[in-house]
Design a protein around this motif. Structure first.
Motif: not given
Length: 500
Positions: A180-189, A196-199
């Motif tokens: 339940r983690l979101s991971l993304s990259t925009v350019g060099s960040t 948003l969850t109980d889990f």
């Protein structure tokens, strides 16, 4: 005969002889019974004092009887609690001592032991004395727990522990297995954020020694972390993500910058290339390490937490369930009733919000009432049962490296939860509280023994006799009667037969 004689002297002599006879009979009864009188009216002025003493002695007898019954129950409870503590220690030791060697049932010997011990714990929590179940609160006539098979597999349409834990593992992992983690990259960040969850996992902190990099967070709602590269880091520099797992335990995802080719198994990312390329490398290795952790440590944490959610039902509670048909996309955890998912209630005794100790009380002195009750589902007991039960659940493939890692992580987690340090805050808390009650009862009983001895002595002095004194009076009275008879016989020329 005497009663046939006429005159004042004959009447006086008859009365003397009769009175002496009555007195002799009275003294003889006193000597036989050890009491001055066979009824209270014969005690005269001290009757009220005697009655008061008898009342106090009776009250003390009642207190001591109550203490005896309560201490008998406490003794049964304490024996059960001592064994439960031993079980926790045994499972803790066997969890880490047992090698990854699966039986024909695809479980370790340690897990088989846990299954047996969970059943034994339920038996101990069903302890009874004289038909009264000591861990059932005020409903002592009701057996407080259901069978372990019913707990595991459910009954009559109600789900059991296996279903509850499997569901929670899926909910914490999420559809993509990223916890339940979101991971993304925009350019060099690179951005890592909670859903948003109980889990799932929660972001705790991030630390960095990376050059040319700005790290912020966790901030926001839901929290997120940004790793913004303005240049390339140096080899050997590190990036650490502190994560909180579903059961409250913590994990650190450790990433290391290297020059040249990176080793994903070591959590390495290459610093060769542009900041955008380095950011992409960080995202790739971070996603891999989080996914691996979710499959291993995350699963262990989810199984433990699900078992706790199932067993911790004190204070009129009930098992908690994932809300929704698809656990992988669910966002809410709620009671079984609110979730619309019938679930086995493993504890069926008294379960209101009152303190468990107050479910059994004993008046052990005029103004001293002691609480010594217990419920099988109070947190300290239910928590240990949850750990032992959870360890007995999963199966593993002997030939799978992933399963070996899964088992090792789970066994270590269970061993830690049941360690001696943890035990101080678990079952021993109940033992201590009951021991305090038992001590107060023993002290009160000692006081009652001393007081009763004094009261009984005083009472005996009031209603009792001095055997030697009464015997002496009887001898004196007999001599008097004999002398009176001799005098009467000479005066009236009576025979013994006529006298009688």
């Amino acid at each position: 005969m005497i009663n046939a004689l006429n005159g004042y002297s004959s009447t006086l002599m008859m009365n003397v002889l009769a009175n002496n006879g009555d007195r002799l009979q009275e003294l003889s009864v006193q000597l036989a019974t050890g009491k001055k009188s066979q009824n209270f009216s014969g005690l005269g002025k001290v009757v009220s004092q005697s009655l008061n003493l008898r009342s106090q002695i009776t009250a003390i007898s009642g207190y001591r009887s109550t203490i005896e019954q309560a201490q008998l129950q406490i003794s049964v409870m304490n024996l059960a609690l001592e064994r439960i503590v031993e079980i926790g220690s045994d499972v803790s030791g066997s969890a880490t001592a047992t090698e990854f060697s699966m039986t024909s049932k695809n479980q370790s010997a340690g897990q088989a032991i846990a299954d047996t011990y969970a059943r034994e714990m339920l038996g101990l929590l069903d302890s009874e004395i004289g038909g009264n179940f000591v861990f059932s609160g005020t409903t002592s006539e009701i057996q407080p727990t259901v069978s372990f098979d019913e707990i595991l597999y459910g009954k009559s349409g109600a789900d059991g522990l296996i279903t509850v834990t499997d569901e929670r593992i899926l909910a914490d992992a999420g559809a993509d297995g990223m916890g339940r983690l979101s991971l993304s990259t925009v350019g060099s960040t690179v951005t890592l954020s909670e859903q948003l969850t109980d889990f799932g996992y929660k972001l705790d902190a991030v630390t960095s020694t990376l050059s040319n990099t700005t790290v912020t967070g966790p901030v926001g709602s839901p929290p997120s972390i940004d790793i913004a590269l303005s240049g390339t880091p140096n080899p050997g520099e590190v990036l650490n993500f502190n994560l909180t797992l579903p059961d409250g335990s913590t994990e650190i995802i450790h990433l290391t910058a290297v020059d040249g080719l990176s080793d994903a198994t070591e959590g390495e990312f290459t610093v060769n290339g542009t900041p955008d390329a380095v950011a992409a490398a960080i995202e790739s290795i971070l996603a891999q390490k989080i996914t691996e952790n979710v499959q291993v440590d995350g699963e262990a944490a989810s199984r433990i937490q699900a078992s706790l959610d199932f067993y911790l039902t004190s204070g009129d509670g009930e098992p908690k369930r994932v809300v929704g048909a698809d656990p992988a996309t669910a966002t809410t955890l709620d009671t079984a009733t609110a979730a619309g998912k019938p679930t086995v209630n493993w504890y069926v005794g008294d379960n209101n919000a009152n303190d468990s100790r107050d479910t059994a009380t004993a008046l052990i002195d005029k103004n001293l009432k002691i609480s010594y009750g217990a419920r099988a589902n109070e947190d300290s007991l239910a928590r240990q049962l949850a750990y032992v039960s959870a360890f007995s659940l999963p199966t593993y493939d002997q030939d799978s490296t992933l399963d070996k890692n899964r088992y090792t992580a789970f066994a270590d987690a269970i061993s830690s939860k049941l360690s001696a340090v943890q035990q101080d805050d678990v079952v021993k808390t109940v033992q201590t509280e009951i021991a305090v009650a038992n001590k107060l009862m023993s002290e009160a009983d000692e006081r009652h023994m001393t007081t009763n001895s004094v009261l009984q002595t005083t009472s005996d002095e009031i209603v009792g006799i001095d055997n030697e004194e009464v015997a002496a009076k009887i001898m004196t009275l007999r001599n008097t009667i004999e002398a009176s008879y001799q005098a009467a016989s000479m005066m009236y020329q009576l025979s013994l037969t006529n006298y009688i």
